[in-house]
Design a protein around this motif. Structure first.
Motif, short mmCIF file in Angstrom:
data_model
loop_
_atom_site.label_atom_id
_atom_site.label_comp_id
_atom_site.label_asym_id
_atom_site.label_seq_id
_atom_site.Cartn_x
_atom_site.Cartn_y
_atom_site.Cartn_z
N LEU A 63 0.82 -1.20 0.12
CA LEU A 63 -0.04 0.08 -0.03
C LEU A 63 0.69 1.30 -0.01
CD1 LEU A 63 -2.73 1.29 0.05
CD2 LEU A 63 -2.70 0.99 2.47
N LEU A 64 1.76 1.28 0.82
CA LEU A 64 2.77 2.48 0.74
C LEU A 64 3.38 2.71 -0.61
CD1 LEU A 64 5.16 2.06 3.88
CD2 LEU A 64 3.52 3.97 3.19
N LEU A 67 0.84 4.03 -3.03
CA LEU A 67 0.30 5.57 -2.71
C LEU A 67 1.39 6.50 -3.02
CD1 LEU A 67 -1.14 5.00 0.83
CD2 LEU A 67 -2.46 5.59 -1.20
N ALA A 68 2.62 6.06 -2.63
CA ALA A 68 3.91 6.73 -3.28
C ALA A 68 4.15 6.79 -4.68
CB ALA A 68 5.11 6.01 -2.62
N ALA A 69 3.72 5.73 -5.31
CA ALA A 69 3.69 5.95 -6.80
C ALA A 69 2.74 7.02 -7.42
CB ALA A 69 3.37 4.34 -7.45
N GLY A 70 1.81 7.31 -6.61
CA GLY A 70 0.73 8.40 -7.09
C GLY A 70 -0.69 8.00 -6.93
N LEU A 71 -1.02 6.73 -6.51
CA LEU A 71 -2.59 6.30 -6.22
C LEU A 71 -3.16 7.37 -5.17
CD1 LEU A 71 -3.10 2.94 -6.55
CD2 LEU A 71 -2.91 4.18 -8.23
N ASP A 72 -4.24 7.91 -5.54
CA ASP A 72 -5.00 8.90 -4.91
C ASP A 72 -6.10 8.52 -4.25
OD1 ASP A 72 -6.07 11.12 -3.76
OD2 ASP A 72 -5.65 12.33 -5.36
N PRO A 73 -6.21 8.42 -2.92
CA PRO A 73 -7.61 7.44 -2.30
C PRO A 73 -8.73 8.70 -2.49
CG PRO A 73 -5.88 7.76 -0.73
CD PRO A 73 -5.41 8.29 -1.69
N LEU A 197 11.32 -14.43 -7.69
CA LEU A 197 12.62 -15.06 -8.24
C LEU A 197 13.95 -14.24 -7.91
CD1 LEU A 197 11.52 -15.35 -11.93
CD2 LEU A 197 11.76 -17.20 -10.40
N GLY A 198 13.79 -13.17 -6.88
CA GLY A 198 15.06 -12.52 -6.54
C GLY A 198 15.72 -11.62 -7.53
N ASN A 199 15.22 -11.52 -9.00
CA ASN A 199 15.81 -10.85 -9.79
C ASN A 199 15.17 -9.39 -9.92
OD1 ASN A 199 13.37 -11.13 -10.94
ND2 ASN A 199 13.90 -12.46 -12.73
N HIS A 200 14.71 -8.81 -8.75
CA HIS A 200 13.95 -7.39 -9.14
C HIS A 200 14.77 -6.26 -8.43
CE1 HIS A 200 13.07 -9.11 -5.37
NE2 HIS A 200 12.50 -8.06 -4.98
N ILE A 201 14.38 -5.08 -8.67
CA ILE A 201 14.69 -3.98 -8.15
C ILE A 201 13.70 -3.46 -7.11
CG2 ILE A 201 15.63 -1.52 -8.06
CD1 ILE A 201 17.01 -2.54 -10.68
N GLU A 202 13.57 -3.23 -5.74
CA GLU A 202 12.28 -2.74 -5.31
C GLU A 202 12.16 -1.35 -5.64
OE1 GLU A 202 12.95 -3.72 -1.13
OE2 GLU A 202 12.10 -5.87 -1.56
N LEU A 203 10.83 -0.79 -5.95
CA LEU A 203 10.64 0.70 -5.89
C LEU A 203 11.17 1.28 -4.74
CD1 LEU A 203 7.15 0.87 -6.98
CD2 LEU A 203 9.14 1.31 -8.34
N ALA A 204 11.13 0.78 -3.61
CA ALA A 204 11.72 1.39 -2.23
C ALA A 204 13.06 1.04 -1.75
CB ALA A 204 10.78 0.86 -1.04
N ALA A 205 13.90 0.54 -2.76
CA ALA A 205 15.25 0.37 -2.44
C ALA A 205 16.07 1.35 -2.39
CB ALA A 205 15.77 -0.47 -3.35
N THR A 206 17.01 1.73 -1.43
CA THR A 206 17.70 2.98 -1.51
C THR A 206 18.37 2.83 -2.82
OG1 THR A 206 19.64 1.93 -0.63
CG2 THR A 206 18.11 2.57 1.00
N ALA A 279 13.36 8.96 -7.66
CA ALA A 279 13.72 9.88 -6.38
C ALA A 279 12.45 10.43 -5.56
CB ALA A 279 14.83 11.07 -6.53
N ALA A 280 11.68 10.89 -6.46
CA ALA A 280 10.44 11.64 -5.90
C ALA A 280 9.56 10.52 -5.25
CB ALA A 280 9.51 12.38 -7.13
N LEU A 281 9.09 9.46 -5.90
CA LEU A 281 8.37 8.43 -5.38
C LEU A 281 8.97 7.73 -4.12
CD1 LEU A 281 7.33 5.22 -7.39
CD2 LEU A 281 8.33 4.90 -5.11
N ARG A 282 10.34 7.70 -3.87
CA ARG A 282 10.76 7.36 -2.66
C ARG A 282 10.79 8.28 -1.51
NH1 ARG A 282 16.12 4.52 -5.78
NH2 ARG A 282 15.12 2.32 -6.09
N ALA A 283 10.82 9.65 -2.04
CA ALA A 283 10.68 10.61 -0.97
C ALA A 283 9.14 10.60 -0.62
CB ALA A 283 11.22 11.90 -1.52
N ARG A 284 8.40 10.33 -1.42
CA ARG A 284 6.99 10.37 -0.74
C ARG A 284 6.92 9.25 0.19
NH1 ARG A 284 5.65 12.02 -6.21
NH2 ARG A 284 5.45 10.02 -6.75
N ARG A 285 7.36 8.21 -0.60
CA ARG A 285 7.23 6.99 0.36
C ARG A 285 7.68 7.08 1.92
NH1 ARG A 285 8.20 1.70 2.00
NH2 ARG A 285 7.13 -0.02 0.96
N VAL A 286 8.86 7.66 2.04
CA VAL A 286 9.26 8.10 3.51
C VAL A 286 8.45 8.62 4.09
CG1 VAL A 286 11.41 9.17 4.84
CG2 VAL A 286 11.92 7.80 2.70
N GLU A 287 7.79 9.93 3.41
CA GLU A 287 6.82 10.65 4.37
C GLU A 287 5.56 9.96 4.77
OE1 GLU A 287 5.60 13.88 1.61
OE2 GLU A 287 7.66 14.65 1.25
#
Ligand code: ADP
Length: 324
Positions: A63-64, A67-73, A197-206, A279-287
């Motif tokens: 869910l985080l 929402l961080a990607a831009g879904l707006d409730p 499969l572990g071959n991925h990059i998480e959106l939330a990764a640093t 970068a912007a998505l990750r910053a929103r996720r932290v908020e």
């Protein structure tokens, strides 16, 4: 009335760039033109998830990400599948109109049987009926998905046709909506990018985690030395760079073929562009992560709104099937 959109993500871990580029970008873009319903499909995760102790946390993390990607409730209904129990009833009813032979020929089912023969449960074979129930419960016209989901959606259309033929026109035939990058291959360069499969990059990764992962990516296997000419057409890193840096791609292709750029530099540039893009998505996720009550409330409100639609559909279906 606007057309209805439905789509779901499985809470099997944090979302990755395959989910985002293959489907999530459309979730966000479609919010302004459609009546959108987005779901974290926890029941689907149970078909393959061994450690259910992680499920609640996975739901919250997904869910985080959304929402961080831009879904707006305010614009979309965002909820958790099992919070609207009407899904189970529609699933049971649609099971009665779906021939078993249709389910046994689904490619993803065959693949899972091949990979995990010891874990072929009844729920796994019914997975596409549950997915169809999700779409139909909300009478969706359009379903934004990645290319891997097309066979499931085709089956959903077949179930709709069969239901409508037997019980009268009830559901629209849902159409897939693909992004311009409908199949993101994983960092191994062969399978689809996937949490499992572990071959991925998480959106939330640093940024550091992203760089480390990208530096491990497989490029052109024929290119052993820095001086060997590259073959961008077989290189997944090239494909990703094409997406993230379209303006550079003509030059990059020439440089790769003439061995003017090496794979290490190319991967470093890819990591930088992914980090810039997210970068912007990750910053929103932290908020958002600092406001757990808000995130929780989104789920509660979303389920209430989804249930209103679900009850209407279920009443209609039960009446048409002679149950009420
Ligand atoms: P996963 O396959 O990682 O477990 P989900 O099944 O939850 O992810 O998929 C959520 C959405 O993301 C679906 O619409 C699916 O088609 C899309 N998707 C998943 N992986 C990819 C990928 N590698 N490339 C494109 N789209 C993808």
């Amino acid at each position: 009335m606007n057309k209805r959109v439905f789509s779901g993500v499985r809470p099997t871990g944090r979302l990755h760039i395959g989910n985002y580029l293959g489907a999530g970008k459309n979730y966000v873009a479609m919010q302004n033109e459609y009546d959108c319903v987005y779901c974290i499909v926890d029941l689907h995760a149970l078909t393959t998830l061994e450690d259910t102790g992680k499920l609640q946390n996975n739901i919250y993390e997904a869910l985080l990400d959304l929402l961080a990607a831009g879904l707006d409730p305010q614009k979309s209904v965002i909820f958790v599948q099992s919070h609207v129990p009407e899904i189970n009833e529609l699933f049971a009813l649609l099971s009665m109109v779906t021939p078993l032979s249709w389910l046994l020929r689904v490619p993803t089912f065959k693949e899972k049987v091949r990979l995990h023969p010891q874990n072929v449960n009844y729920g796994l074979v019914g997975y596409p009926v549950l997915m169809t129930s999700d779409i139909l419960l909300y009478k969706a016209d359009v379903v934004p998905v990645g290319e891997d989901q097309l066979p499931h959606l085709e089956l959903a259309r077949e179930i709709v046709r069969r239901f409508n033929e037997h019980f009268g026109e009830t559901f629209p035939e849902p159409q897939a909506k693909l992004t311009n990058f409908p199949l993101v291959v994983g960092l191994d360069g062969k399978d689809k990018m996937s949490k499992s499969l572990g071959n991925h990059i998480e959106l939330a990764a640093t940024a550091e985690e992203t760089t480390k992962k990208v530096m491990s990516a497989v490029t052109d296997p024929a290119r052993k030395l820095r001086s060997d000419p590259g073959h961008p057409e077989v290189c997944n890193v090239f494909k990703l760079r094409k997406h993230f840096e379209p303006e550079l791609i003509t030059q990059l292709e020439a440089d790769c073929r003439e061995a003017k750029i090496g794979c290490v530099d190319c991967k470093r540039a890819l990591a930088d562009s992914i980090n810039r893009d997210l970068a912007a998505l990750r910053a929103r996720r932290v908020e958002l992560a600092a406001k757990p009550e808000y995130v929780h409330q989104v789920m509660v409100d979303g389920a209430k709104r989804a249930q209103i639609i679900a009850r209407q559909t279920l009443d209609e279906v039960k009446s048409k099937m002679g149950l009420i």
